[in-house]
Each structure stands twice: as C-alpha cells, then as structure tokens.
Enzyme design. Sequence first.
Site, PDB file in Angstrom:
ATOM      1  N   LYS B  89      94.668 -96.274 -51.024  1.00 55.56           N
ATOM      2  CA  LYS B  89      95.871 -97.222 -51.257  1.00 55.56           C
ATOM      3  C   LYS B  89      95.996 -97.288 -52.963  1.00 55.56           C
ATOM      4  O   LYS B  89      97.149 -97.504 -53.347  1.00 55.56           O
ATOM      5  CB  LYS B  89      95.443 -98.585 -51.061  1.00 55.56           C
ATOM      6  N   GLU B 111     101.646-107.158 -49.501  1.00 58.87           N
ATOM      7  CA  GLU B 111     101.348-107.599 -48.330  1.00 58.87           C
ATOM      8  C   GLU B 111      99.778-106.791 -47.990  1.00 58.87           C
ATOM      9  O   GLU B 111      99.850-105.806 -48.626  1.00 58.87           O
ATOM     10  CB  GLU B 111     102.310-107.206 -47.413  1.00 58.87           C
ATOM     11  N   SER B 377      90.622 -91.432 -45.259  1.00 58.40           N
ATOM     12  CA  SER B 377      91.379 -92.316 -46.023  1.00 58.40           C
ATOM     13  C   SER B 377      90.948 -93.401 -46.787  1.00 58.40           C
ATOM     14  O   SER B 377      90.897 -93.945 -47.809  1.00 58.40           O
ATOM     15  CB  SER B 377      92.829 -92.924 -45.319  1.00 58.40           C
TER      16      SER B 377
END
Lengths: 255, 393
Positions: B89, B111, B377
Amino acid sequence: MNRLQQLFKNKKKDILSIYYTAGYPNLNDTLKIAEALEASGADFMEIGFPYSDPVADGEVIQRSSKQALDNGMTLEILFDQLKDLRKTVSIPILLMGYVNVVLQYGVANFCKKCQEVGVDGCIIPDLPMYEYEEMYHTCFEEHGISNIFLVTPQTSEERIRKIDGLSNAFIYLLSSAATTGKNLDVSTSARDYFARIQAMNLNNPLMIGFGISDKKTFDSANEYASGAIIGSAFVKSLNENDVEESVKTFMKQFR
Amino acid sequence: MSYFVNERGYYGDFGGAYIPEMLYPNVEELRQQYLGIINEPSFQEEFKALLKDYVGRPSPLYLAKRLSEKYGANIFLKREDLNHTGAHKINNTIGQILLAERLGKKRIIAETGAGQHGVATATVCALRGLECVVYMGEIDIKRQAPNVARMKMLGAKVVPATSGSKTLKDATNEAMRDWINNPVDTHYIIGSVVGPHPYPDMVSIFQSVISEETKKQLIEQTGKDQPDYVMACVGGGSNAAGMFYHFIDDQNVKLIAVEAAGKGVASGLSAATTYLGKEGVLHGSRSILMQTSDGQVVEPHSVSAGLDYPGIGPQHAHLFKTGRGKYVSITDDESLDAGLLLTQLEGIIPAIESAHALAYLEYMEFKEGENVVVCLSGRGDKDMETYMKHFNL
C-alpha cells in the site's frame, strides 16, 4: 409538454418541492405521502428510490433509504405502487435515485415505466453527463421524461451552459457543495454564487436545494430562484404512526 | 486490444466517472493533472528516492525453495511484505501524497479495510506534515486493532463507519462523503484500483513498480524477463494491478487473480466478485459487483479485511471479461492453511490477503521448470489474532 414543464411555464416564483424516500417510514406510505403533499400545497415532489450506498446523501436520507430497503422497497415495487398515481395526484413527480439501480432495471425500461405511471422527470446524481447525452437523452425525450442536472458553486460556467442545453425543465442549484441535510448558510459567498448564476440568463429556471429546512431558508432561496427543494428536514419530520398528519403539520409553515 | 485505460477513463466496457456533481471539480482537477505531475522529472526523482530510502525498495524477489519443491515449479515471492509499513500500500500513498502536495492540498482523507492502506496513508501524512483522517468500518476497527493504534500513533484521526456492513465498502462511502463536503483543500487517497477515473489508472501506475522490479529481477535470476505465471490476491485489486502491470501485454504470461470466497461461493458469506457479481456501478466506476437484482450492493464476507469488498477495479473487470486474466477464489479456511504452510516452509508469516494467492497453488498443475511469481502483498503481523484463534496457538 410534461407536467413539470407546464408548472414552470405557469409559475415563476415560490415553487416548493418536497423530497421523500419511497417505502419510508412504512413500505406502503409512498402514495399516501404524495396525496398528502398535494393536499398541503406542494408544487411538485421528488420520490427517492432507495440505494444501499447513497454517497451524495447525508445521514437522514441515508437512514431513510436503509429503512426503506429493510421494508422491502425495490424499483419494481415502487412502479407498482405508482400505477394508480394519476387517479389521485396531479402535481408533477420526479423520481430520484442512483444510477446502478436504474442500470439494473434497464434505462429504456425505466423511461417506459416512468411514462406509464405518470412520472415527469428524474434526478440521477451519479449519471455522468456524457453518458446521458450520448446514450440516454433520446430515450428520455421520447418518453417525455425531463432529466434534472445538479450545479454546485464549483461548477464551471462552460459546464453550466452545457447543462442548460441538455435540460428542459429546471436546473437543480445546490446551495453549497455538500451532502444533503446540511443547513443553508446564506453567506456572502452563497449570495454571490446565486447572483452569478442568475446573471447567466439561462434558458431553464432554477430551483435551490440542499440545506433548505424551514420557511426562513425557503424564503431566502426564493430570492434567487424560482423556488426551493426540501428533503432531509421533511424526511426527519415524518411520523410513522400518522404519516398524513405529520405531512400536514410540516407543510403548514409554508402554505 | 488494449488492457489499459483509454482517454475517457474506460478499460473496455468498464471504468468512467460515475460521481455526483459535487465531486466533479475534484475528480476533473485530478484527471487533468495526474499524468502531467507524475511524469515531471522532479516528481519521479522524489518518488523514486522515497521508494528506495524510505520504503526500502526494490523489494526482494525471493525464490521460495521449499515451497517450490512442494508444488514442482520455481515459485518466486515478490516481497512487498518487507516494505516499510508492511505491505504494498505504501507505494501508492507515497505517490499520491507527492501529487496532493503539488495540487496544493492541505488535508488528506482515506478509507481502509485491513488498516494497511490507513497505516500507509497516516505514515506519509506524518512524513509530510499533512492532516490525516482515515475512515474505517466499525467491524474492521475491532478486528484490526494493532493497525488502528498505529494510525493513531502516527497522528491520524480514525473515524468509524457505522452504516451498512460496517466494513470497507462503508468506509469508502464515508470518505467520499467527506470529500464532497470538503471539496477545495482535501485530497482523497484511494487505496485500491477502484473509484472514478483517474483513480484506477493512477493507483495502478504507482503500484506498477512491483512488476517493473520483478522483470529486472527475473532476468538476473532466471535469464528471462517473462515468468509463466504471475499471481496476486484481489479485493479491489491494487497489488494485483501492480503485479500484472508490465506483464499484461506479454500474452505468454498467465495472469491469475485470486478472490476471497469467504465461507464458500455458495454460502452467502463470500467476496468472490467475478463469480457472484454482475456489471454495475459502485464507488464511481462501472465494473463488476455483487448486487441484488434490484441493484443493491450485497454485503461481502471474507476473513481478510483487505479482500472484504463487493467489487473489483474496472481494469480487473476488463481482464476478466476478455479472458486475459483468470479469476479464481479461495475460501477463508484454505487461505489460513496456506498462511500456516508458508510460515512453516519458508519462515514467512503472510497477511491473510496474500495467503489467498498462495492457496491457489494447490489447484495448479505445473510443467517442469515453470516460473511462477506470487505477489506477497503484506505481512501477517496484523492478522495474528485471527491466526491464533483459528489454529489455537
């Protein structure tokens, strides 16, 4: 000419429109509220068909949509509830809701149904202008449905002109860039914005919405437009045990 | 056929900008400026420097030997879990914070589902000294407590989303509402390849560093820049978009996207969007989403908060519809087992999201010598409570 266009042709000021959510507070209140609103002097009304993710709405309308969905409301049921609408209600009616619900119903089917039950227009806030223009404009026109566009203080003049060209009933002027249910603050900047739009001499009349909650805010909106639209304040005032009486009480302050 | 966005913001039939007028100026400002800003040499220089020295890139491409032995292929893990803040991210939030600064924004909203994107956003806001508000579903706040604490420590305000399913979808609605009410000074850092155009494209560009590095690392390690498979988990789909990016036009590379089946695709508790969904509009773009026949969004379910989303990004919808990508799903239990397996074979505890991608290896058949890249990830620290409960640790 549909009822909405007729109304704006005959009345230039003090037009009051009320928004409410179909199927709220009770599933079968939709028609009762429409009749009570007409009897109490509303000039036209906007019936919201509920959506699970209404991002443009504030807390009050979001909650009413949730309850309506819990009550079992669907677009199919709404059209069924409205099938005898024109036997008892004569003022113009708009449907308001989000694009996904219309897409799943089918745009052509939606326009056809609107015409059948006597709906005069609709407001679909997240339907892109380019998509309406290229894909749906003709279908709406063929069925006599006026599509209403929103304008905010941030909308450019070029875009407002384009919206004016695509509109054939009125333009929905948002009092500020906000979700529904915020109080109208008729500050200098809001007055400048209303005056700026007025000075554009658009072809379509203007209605001001978002933040109109009572006689006072309605009157200030009236200075700058043909009238105003009330949503959250009205929805909040509905009493599920006596819907008709609560409509009457709310409307007394205006008419 | 192009698998990338066209000028109007569409990937084939999907994409676009389905937003109320209140958001139009914000989204239009971004649309007009994002490519110009991203392509400025000074932007690229600053972006790359931060990715290198702050995030810790390039992330390793690790040949997982024992996992490879088990499955009979060369399985490489792209170690996004080793990034600062523990997931992919941060690649996107670094990019977007630099963009927000150049747009003159003073306030950042975001969010988050699992909290990884929230932490990554709070981190870059702390780094650049910008106000940060993160919307998070009330349920996710409870199941991802360590990440909530991290965000608070980083100075972000965490606002619970209490509507609907109280998870990622509702947090996204609340963030959009905030943006509508604060149109001038606020930038909304969307964490996945969802939302109105240009978000899906912008986020995938920032995440494309994953496949860009992978190509180079593969040449070094195998002599070839094309693997046989690339695999990634998909909620909204940002790590998959980054993992696929530079391989999309290489037709020899098979793209495998793994969705969360939850308790099973037919159980009513699932987030397997391509299996259960159909075309529609959610959060500003036309894509595939789980919905009723009346167009109401269906509440998703997944043990992994990061995959607990009823839609996928429009590029994924396009890859799915054209058959370029293979979209499959893995249940909660299968993903947890795969997480444990990786831990015990390789000494790496993966995020449950990433474990979904690993779990699909069980269903694949490989020819000898095939090369597979799985995007790892994120790391599993945030998921320890779920692992503990499931395996009675």
